[in-house]
Design a protein around this motif. Structure first.
Motif, mmCIF file in Angstrom:
data_model
loop_
_atom_site.group_PDB
_atom_site.id
_atom_site.type_symbol
_atom_site.label_atom_id
_atom_site.label_comp_id
_atom_site.label_asym_id
_atom_site.label_seq_id
_atom_site.Cartn_x
_atom_site.Cartn_y
_atom_site.Cartn_z
ATOM 1 N N PRO A 247 0.842 -1.253 -0.023
ATOM 2 C CA PRO A 247 0.001 0.042 0.082
ATOM 3 C C PRO A 247 0.671 1.216 0.001
ATOM 4 C CG PRO A 247 -0.888 -1.536 1.413
ATOM 5 C CD PRO A 247 0.623 -1.988 0.842
ATOM 6 N N GLY A 248 0.558 2.088 -0.886
ATOM 7 C CA GLY A 248 1.338 3.621 -0.984
ATOM 8 C C GLY A 248 2.305 3.442 -1.978
ATOM 9 N N GLN A 249 2.715 2.192 -2.524
ATOM 10 C CA GLN A 249 3.760 2.141 -3.357
ATOM 11 C C GLN A 249 3.228 2.376 -4.838
ATOM 12 O OE1 GLN A 249 5.736 -1.439 -2.644
ATOM 13 N NE2 GLN A 249 6.872 -0.559 -0.910
ATOM 14 N N ASP A 250 4.103 2.580 -5.925
ATOM 15 C CA ASP A 250 3.515 2.950 -7.389
ATOM 16 C C ASP A 250 3.235 1.751 -7.928
ATOM 17 O OD1 ASP A 250 3.023 4.017 -9.625
ATOM 18 O OD2 ASP A 250 4.812 5.499 -9.582
ATOM 19 N N ALA A 251 2.018 1.743 -8.194
ATOM 20 C CA ALA A 251 1.571 0.319 -9.013
ATOM 21 C C ALA A 251 1.505 0.704 -10.551
ATOM 22 C CB ALA A 251 0.159 0.219 -8.483
ATOM 23 N N ASP A 252 2.148 1.816 -10.982
ATOM 24 C CA ASP A 252 2.023 2.100 -12.425
ATOM 25 C C ASP A 252 2.704 0.810 -13.303
ATOM 26 O OD1 ASP A 252 1.530 4.013 -14.717
ATOM 27 O OD2 ASP A 252 3.390 3.538 -15.109
ATOM 28 N N LEU A 253 2.221 0.271 -14.347
ATOM 29 C CA LEU A 253 2.725 -0.580 -15.132
ATOM 30 C C LEU A 253 3.556 -0.248 -16.179
ATOM 31 C CD1 LEU A 253 -0.455 -2.867 -15.360
ATOM 32 C CD2 LEU A 253 1.650 -3.609 -14.456
ATOM 33 N N GLY A 254 3.938 1.244 -16.315
ATOM 34 C CA GLY A 254 4.563 1.757 -17.420
ATOM 35 C C GLY A 254 6.197 1.388 -17.317
ATOM 36 N N LEU A 255 6.891 1.292 -18.157
ATOM 37 C CA LEU A 255 8.339 0.630 -18.215
ATOM 38 C C LEU A 255 9.235 1.620 -17.107
ATOM 39 C CD1 LEU A 255 10.592 -0.852 -19.313
ATOM 40 C CD2 LEU A 255 10.856 0.951 -21.231
ATOM 41 N N ALA A 256 8.762 2.786 -16.961
ATOM 42 C CA ALA A 256 9.751 3.744 -16.328
ATOM 43 C C ALA A 256 9.669 3.239 -14.822
ATOM 44 C CB ALA A 256 9.231 5.169 -16.208
ATOM 45 N N ASN A 257 8.263 2.946 -14.286
ATOM 46 C CA ASN A 257 8.100 2.453 -12.981
ATOM 47 C C ASN A 257 8.663 1.128 -12.876
ATOM 48 O OD1 ASN A 257 7.107 2.824 -10.351
ATOM 49 N ND2 ASN A 257 5.557 1.177 -10.711
ATOM 50 N N LEU A 258 8.436 0.075 -13.705
ATOM 51 C CA LEU A 258 9.044 -1.203 -13.584
ATOM 52 C C LEU A 258 10.514 -1.254 -13.521
ATOM 53 C CD1 LEU A 258 7.006 -3.168 -16.586
ATOM 54 C CD2 LEU A 258 6.531 -2.933 -13.995
ATOM 55 N N GLN A 259 11.181 -0.286 -14.355
ATOM 56 C CA GLN A 259 12.646 -0.024 -14.125
ATOM 57 C C GLN A 259 13.208 0.444 -12.813
ATOM 58 O OE1 GLN A 259 15.123 -0.907 -17.127
ATOM 59 N NE2 GLN A 259 16.301 -1.035 -15.115
ATOM 60 N N THR A 260 12.414 1.585 -12.336
ATOM 61 C CA THR A 260 12.889 2.192 -11.184
ATOM 62 C C THR A 260 12.680 1.208 -9.955
ATOM 63 O OG1 THR A 260 12.233 4.400 -11.912
ATOM 64 C CG2 THR A 260 12.288 4.090 -9.420
ATOM 65 N N THR A 261 11.618 0.445 -10.084
ATOM 66 C CA THR A 261 11.464 -0.618 -8.800
ATOM 67 C C THR A 261 12.609 -1.502 -9.095
ATOM 68 O OG1 THR A 261 8.930 -0.069 -8.987
ATOM 69 C CG2 THR A 261 9.898 -2.215 -7.988
ATOM 70 N N LEU A 262 12.699 -2.108 -10.176
ATOM 71 C CA LEU A 262 13.718 -2.868 -10.097
ATOM 72 C C LEU A 262 14.951 -2.528 -9.976
ATOM 73 C CD1 LEU A 262 14.484 -5.862 -11.131
ATOM 74 C CD2 LEU A 262 15.119 -4.822 -13.468
ATOM 75 N N ASP A 263 15.605 -1.398 -10.007
ATOM 76 C CA ASP A 263 16.799 -0.666 -9.752
ATOM 77 C C ASP A 263 16.968 -0.736 -8.370
ATOM 78 O OD1 ASP A 263 17.437 -0.455 -12.552
ATOM 79 O OD2 ASP A 263 16.911 1.744 -12.660
ATOM 80 N N ARG A 264 15.761 -0.094 -7.750
ATOM 81 C CA ARG A 264 15.869 -0.053 -6.239
ATOM 82 C C ARG A 264 16.058 -1.394 -5.378
ATOM 83 N NH1 ARG A 264 11.488 3.199 -6.649
ATOM 84 N NH2 ARG A 264 10.162 1.672 -5.625
ATOM 85 N N ARG A 265 15.426 -2.385 -5.880
ATOM 86 C CA ARG A 265 15.411 -3.733 -5.264
ATOM 87 C C ARG A 265 16.793 -4.556 -5.686
ATOM 88 N NH1 ARG A 265 8.862 -4.767 -5.006
ATOM 89 N NH2 ARG A 265 8.232 -2.902 -4.156
ATOM 90 N N THR A 266 17.343 -4.564 -6.737
ATOM 91 C CA THR A 266 18.365 -5.268 -6.931
ATOM 92 C C THR A 266 19.836 -4.097 -6.643
ATOM 93 O OG1 THR A 266 18.712 -3.984 -9.113
ATOM 94 C CG2 THR A 266 17.313 -5.970 -9.027
ATOM 95 N N GLY A 267 19.544 -3.022 -6.192
ATOM 96 C CA GLY A 267 20.861 -2.101 -5.843
ATOM 97 C C GLY A 267 21.450 -1.713 -7.153
ATOM 98 N N HIS A 268 20.738 -1.305 -8.209
ATOM 99 C CA HIS A 268 21.142 -0.790 -9.494
ATOM 100 C C HIS A 268 22.208 -1.748 -9.875
ATOM 101 C CE1 HIS A 268 19.029 3.175 -8.961
ATOM 102 N NE2 HIS A 268 19.352 2.805 -7.714
ATOM 103 N N ALA A 269 21.766 -3.073 -10.347
ATOM 104 C CA ALA A 269 22.660 -4.031 -10.895
ATOM 105 C C ALA A 269 22.957 -3.933 -12.310
ATOM 106 C CB ALA A 269 21.961 -5.379 -10.653
ATOM 107 N N GLY A 270 22.593 -2.895 -12.928
ATOM 108 C CA GLY A 270 22.852 -2.919 -14.363
ATOM 109 C C GLY A 270 21.744 -3.350 -15.347
ATOM 110 N N ILE A 271 20.990 -4.124 -14.864
ATOM 111 C CA ILE A 271 19.904 -4.727 -15.636
ATOM 112 C C ILE A 271 18.898 -3.850 -16.391
ATOM 113 C CG2 ILE A 271 18.244 -6.391 -15.676
ATOM 114 C CD1 ILE A 271 19.389 -7.204 -13.136
ATOM 115 N N ARG A 272 18.775 -3.896 -17.742
ATOM 116 C CA ARG A 272 17.867 -2.730 -18.381
ATOM 117 C C ARG A 272 16.538 -3.774 -19.027
ATOM 118 N NH1 ARG A 272 18.325 1.286 -16.506
ATOM 119 N NH2 ARG A 272 17.186 2.312 -18.280
ATOM 120 N N LEU A 273 15.366 -3.057 -18.749
ATOM 121 C CA LEU A 273 14.217 -3.575 -19.044
ATOM 122 C C LEU A 273 13.844 -2.945 -20.524
ATOM 123 C CD1 LEU A 273 11.972 -3.626 -15.974
ATOM 124 C CD2 LEU A 273 13.679 -5.614 -16.827
ATOM 125 N N HIS A 274 13.262 -3.573 -21.344
ATOM 126 C CA HIS A 274 12.451 -3.141 -22.468
ATOM 127 C C HIS A 274 10.897 -2.914 -22.437
ATOM 128 C CE1 HIS A 274 16.065 -3.000 -25.274
ATOM 129 N NE2 HIS A 274 16.542 -4.007 -24.277
#
Length: 516
Positions: A247-274
């Motif tokens: 609750p309160g976290q961004d649930a947007d399904l756009g690429l930008a939010n998917l990438q930002t969420t992944l970056d935070r949780r992986t510690g910015h591991a350099g993984i790029r999504l399309h």
């Protein structure tokens, strides 16, 4: 490629042009499995789907060993295996950076289990394989065709179908709703869908191309704010993306939010999504229909039960619903007692209740452990599902016997036949009632007979050269095992002439062998 473009087998009248015995609403894995079951028995049906074409997306991506056995019986398991990976490794990275490896556990090399691990493959691949099989059997999916309304009598169901703004009235003996969690069939039948929706448990899900990550494992990252995961989808070049959303976290399904969420949780591991090719915001819906039947109307799959994805149970349970219901509808259409259809609800609803409890517990594990990989074991393989105590279970064994009527019929390897070495499932494949006799074989109208002998000299005879069959069935030289068309044991007897056999055959087929 879809099954709708292939030519029906010569000599068969396309089922869409025959008066249907069954109207199936919904052409996902459940509806397609049911259609294949009916098609191979030449029971006329119509399979309608409101969507314009096959649905995209990986969605349910785990196929359990028991469902692989169903696909083996239907003749599509090789297609399914060719587009998947069994026992996919899971690489989980904790908040402290520590990596845990798992996921390669199997049930072992056992002669009674042909598929010892779950398979990862996108759901659309399952549907593709089923549509191809359906086309081979002379069937088709009627896309862009929605159910309007229906009414039922003691003899039939009359439904209105809507297509391209026009309507058509169809009458069938039975209607089966395989139309998902928002089932029109269930709602119109007045069947309650009990359970809850947990808004506090949500997940972003998407199919994406990925750069900077190997596709050799299912990758998971655990973080203070939640987990993220990228699972390679065999045969596609894409990954399924998952990220928990509190609750309160961004649930947007756009690429930008998917990438930002992944970056935070992986510690910015350099993984790029399309850009995702498919995406969805999943909510924890846990619901079970209060009954699976209302007169001549039945429910199967997500129309009857909705699960969490944890443990990979939902799609598999729906496929097995259809495998249970299909042969029963066909048998009654061919003269078996109508009471046979009462056993569908009695057998399958308790299974769904148990699976719901299992998947819910596994979901809580994922949430509480911030994405710790869900354990794959015998409880998720669905091989232990059975129907002991069913009206279709007869045996004279002790209650503490390891194998009882109602259990899954075990496989066995190393069987010598006049056509060479076989496994039991090779001989029972095809959805027919089978009597396995370890001694003298009584008459069994409506069933094929397999006799265990010292030296096979004719079709239908086999030798248990390695002893695997006798061990799996706990057999003596008087054992009789009647295997249902869906691969469960209807009868196990250690008594000469098996006095329960005529009753079992009468209930399953409407015919009976000679009484002793």
């Amino acid at each position: 490629m879809t099954g709708t473009t292939q030519t029906p087998q010569a000599g068969r009248t396309p089922r869409a042009r025959r008066a249907p015995a069954v109207l199936i609403v919904g052409a996902g894995p459940t509806g397609l499995t049911l259609a294949c079951e009916l098609a191979r028995r030449d029971v006329p049906f119509r399979l309608v789907e409101a969507a314009r074409g096959p649905q995209p997306g990986s969605r349910g991506k785990g196929v359990q060993p028991r469902s692989l056995e169903v696909f083996d019986d239907l003749g599509i398991v090789e297609r399914v295996l060719a587009h998947g990976r069994m026992a996919m490794p899971v690489r989980s990275t904790g908040p402290d950076g520590r990596v845990t490896l798992g996921g390669t556990e199997t049930l072992g090399d056992r002669p009674d289990i042909p598929y010892p691990a779950s398979l990862i493959t996108p759901e659309w691949r399952i549907e593709e394989a089923l549509r191809l099989r359906l086309a081979e059997l002379g069937g088709e999916v009627e896309f862009s065709t929605a159910l309007g309304t229906f009414e039922q009598s003691d003899e039939s169901v009359t439904a209105t179908l809507v297509r391209d703004g026009g309507t058509e009235t169809v009458t069938a003996r039975w209607l089966v709703g395989c139309d998902g969690g928002h089932s029109t069939v269930r709602k119109q039948a007045g069947i309650a869908f009990e359970g809850e929706t947990r808004e506090e448990v949500r997940m972003l899900v998407a199919d994406v191309a990925v750069e900077g990550l190997a596709s050799d494992a299912w990758h998971m990252w655990r973080h203070a704010e939640g987990f993220a995961a990228l699972c390679p989808l065999p045969s596609t070049g894409a990954f399924q993306y998952q990220a928990s959303i509190a609750p309160g976290q961004d649930a947007d399904l756009g690429l930008a939010n998917l990438q930002t969420t992944l970056d935070r949780r992986t510690g910015h591991a350099g993984i790029r999504l399309h850009e995702p090719t498919w995406s969805s915001l999943w909510r924890a819906n846990v619901r079970l229909a209060d009954r699976y039947r209302a007169g001549r109307v039945f429910l199967a799959g997500d129309a009857a039960h909705i699960h969490s994805p944890a443990g990979g149970q939902g799609m598999n349970t729906g496929i097995q619903d259809a495998h249970n219901l299909g042969w029963k509808l066909a048998a009654v259409a061919e003269g078996a007692p109508p009471a046979l259809l009462d056993t569908y609800d009695a057998e399958r609803r308790p299974v769904a209740a148990g699976v719901l409890a299992l998947s819910d517990a596994r979901l809580r594990q994922v949430v509480e452990d911030q994405g710790l990989p869900v354990r794959r074991d015998a409880s998720t393989a669905q091989l232990g599902i059975g129907y002991r105590g069913s009206a279709l279970a007869w045996d004279d064994r002790d209650e503490d016997a390891p194998l009882r009527a109602g259990d899954r019929a075990p496989d066995a390897t190393g069987l010598a036949t006049v056509d060479g070495e076989r496994r039991l499932f090779d001989l029972t494949r095809g959805g027919r009632l089978t009597l396995l006799a370890f001694g003298p074989a009584p008459a069994a109208p409506g069933a094929r007979i397999l006799r265990v002998v010292a030296h096979p000299a004719a079709p239908g005879e086999l030798a248990d050269t390695a002893g695997h069959l006798a061990r799996a069935y706990g057999a003596t030289d008087r054992t009789l095992a009647l295997i249902r068309p869906d691969g469960y044991l209807a009868l196990l007897s250690e008594t000469d002439a098996a006095p329960a056999l005529p009753a079992a055959l009468a209930a399953l087929t409407g015919t009976a062998g000679p009484r002793p």
